[in-house]
Design a protein around this motif. Structure first.
Motif, PDB file in Angstrom:
ATOM      1  N   ASP A 201       3.877   0.781   2.675  1.00 57.66           N
ATOM      2  CA  ASP A 201       3.718  -0.277   3.668  1.00 57.66           C
ATOM      3  C   ASP A 201       3.620  -1.610   2.938  1.00 57.66           C
ATOM      4  OD1 ASP A 201       3.626   1.526   5.832  1.00 57.66           O
ATOM      5  OD2 ASP A 201       1.494   1.883   5.495  1.00 57.66           O
TER       6      ASP A 201
ATOM      7  N   SER B 224      -4.636   7.892   8.599  1.00 56.73           N
ATOM      8  CA  SER B 224      -4.309   8.306   9.963  1.00 56.73           C
ATOM      9  C   SER B 224      -5.305   9.311  10.538  1.00 56.73           C
ATOM     10  CB  SER B 224      -2.896   8.897  10.002  1.00 56.73           C
ATOM     11  OG  SER B 224      -2.777   9.977   9.092  1.00 56.73           O
TER      12      SER B 224
ATOM     13  N   ASP C 293       0.884  -1.171   0.000  1.00 55.87           N
ATOM     14  CA  ASP C 293       0.000   0.000   0.000  1.00 55.87           C
ATOM     15  C   ASP C 293       0.916   1.214   0.000  1.00 55.87           C
ATOM     16  OD1 ASP C 293      -2.377   1.632   0.339  1.00 55.87           O
ATOM     17  OD2 ASP C 293      -1.768   1.858   2.440  1.00 55.87           O
TER      18      ASP C 293
ATOM     19  N   HIS D  78       8.507  -1.420   5.833  1.00 59.99           N
ATOM     20  CA  HIS D  78       8.232  -0.162   5.125  1.00 59.99           C
ATOM     21  C   HIS D  78       9.381   0.162   4.169  1.00 59.99           C
ATOM     22  CE1 HIS D  78       5.193   0.368   8.243  1.00 59.99           C
ATOM     23  NE2 HIS D  78       6.148   0.191   9.129  1.00 59.99           N
TER      24      HIS D  78
ATOM     25  N   LYS E 228      -6.358   2.320  10.287  1.00 64.05           N
ATOM     26  CA  LYS E 228      -5.204   3.178  10.001  1.00 64.05           C
ATOM     27  C   LYS E 228      -4.587   2.812   8.663  1.00 64.05           C
ATOM     28  CE  LYS E 228      -1.029   5.000  12.204  1.00 64.05           C
ATOM     29  NZ  LYS E 228      -0.116   4.886  13.364  1.00 64.05           N
ATOM     30  N   SER E 229      -4.584   1.505   8.354  1.00 65.17           N
ATOM     31  CA  SER E 229      -4.023   1.006   7.096  1.00 65.17           C
ATOM     32  C   SER E 229      -4.908  -0.114   6.569  1.00 65.17           C
ATOM     33  CB  SER E 229      -2.598   0.484   7.316  1.00 65.17           C
ATOM     34  OG  SER E 229      -2.163  -0.287   6.206  1.00 65.17           O
TER      35      SER E 229
ATOM     36  N   THR F  64     -10.090   4.628   5.827  1.00 60.08           N
ATOM     37  CA  THR F  64      -8.719   4.291   6.177  1.00 60.08           C
ATOM     38  C   THR F  64      -7.888   5.565   6.127  1.00 60.08           C
ATOM     39  OG1 THR F  64      -6.838   2.841   5.696  1.00 60.08           O
ATOM     40  CG2 THR F  64      -8.021   3.746   3.806  1.00 60.08           C
TER      41      THR F  64
END
Length: 284
Positions: free
Chosen positions: A18, A248, A11, A32, A273-274, A246
């Motif tokens: 990520d 932050s 992603d 990452h 968050k992800s 999705t």
């Protein structure tokens, strides 16, 4: 018994990617790397990042790769990423590259219909029918849109500060934390330096630290209300489907976000968050 393949899923945004590696043994690992965006990087740039920051994390023979990224709108725009992955991981029999919006939709909705939204540095939305994106109300980007995003929240906060519209206690706290902020420095970052969206998004940390202040809570609530009105409510019958998020900003302010959705008669869905874990489940 049919052996399970080793799967690599990504992603990616412009600044960070990520990754999650699912091994046939059942184990999975996350790591990452730098962002991979074909709008800004050539195939050789991408290969360089893969060799330096991705391949050292891989073990075993990778059979399938699913990459979701900003700037990967179609087969043509995605080509630098696709070619680099094929070159860097020659064992992969399947290499699929798609947009970060499709990644968010699959990670949030799985194989069920729903509204999928992104609220991070930027903002996006789509109606997903359980297999593909059917409709998206296009964002106009940082300067003309992205309501509800981290960059929008930061920009709004800074404008209030520069125009002396913050309550006195907040104004003084902001000035103490950011003594370098003045009209000229902000205009320089906004109009002369690259990535103004990232610059303004950095101020979201002040918003998070002061979220209990009524002024800040109202600022965030109004921004989410704008996002819902400009994007979510323009989809057909949005009240019939869960509205998933999705990013932050959505994750850290989910209480306010859920309240904003309910105030508009909408059904809050997942707020992650992800989308990586959801994407792993989807592809398994």
């Amino acid at each position: 018994m049919i052996s399970k393949p080793n799967i690599l899923i990504a992603d990616s945004g412009s600044t960070k990617t990520d990754w999650i590696l699912k091994l046939s043994s059942g184990e999975h690992f996350q790591f990452h790397s730098a962002g991979l965006n074909p709008f800004y990087q050539t195939e050789n740039d991408v290969i360089s990042v893969l060799k330096r920051e991705v391949l050292p994390h891989l073990s075993g023979s990778i059979e399938q790769i699913f990459f979701y990224g900003a700037g990967c709108a179609d087969e043509v725009t995605s080509r630098p990423i696709t070619n680099a992955l094929i070159s860097g991981v020659p064992t992969a029999q399947i290499v699929e590259v798609a947009s970060d919006m499709l990644g968010a939709a699959r990670g949030l909705c799985g194989k069920e219909p729903g509204l999928a939204c992104i609220l991070g540095t930027g903002a996006n939305n789509a109606f997903y029918d359980g297999g593909k994106i059917v409709r998206s109300v296009g964002s106009l980007g940082f300067w003309l849109g992205d309501e509800g995003s981290g960059s929008y929240l930061g920009k709004t906060l800074v404008v209030h500060f520069l125009q002396n519209e913050l309550p006195k206690d907040l104004h003084q706290q902001f000035a103490d934390i950011y003594p370098e902020i003045n009209r000229l420095s902000v205009l320089d970052n906004a109009y002369k330096k690259p990535f103004p969206n990232r610059y303004f998004a950095t101020f979201s940390s002040f918003i998070f630290d002061h979220i209990k202040h009524p002024f800040i809570e109202d600022l965030v609530s109004c921004a989410f209300g704008l996002f819902i009105e400009k994007y979510v409510l323009k989809h057909e019958n949005p009240e019939k489907y869960p509205v998933h998020f999705t990013g932050s900003v959505a994750y850290y302010y989910q209480d306010i976000l859920q309240k904003s959705l309910r105030n508009k008669g909408l059904m809050p869905g997942k707020i992650l968050k992800s989308p990586l874990e959801g994407l792993l489940e989807y592809h398994l």
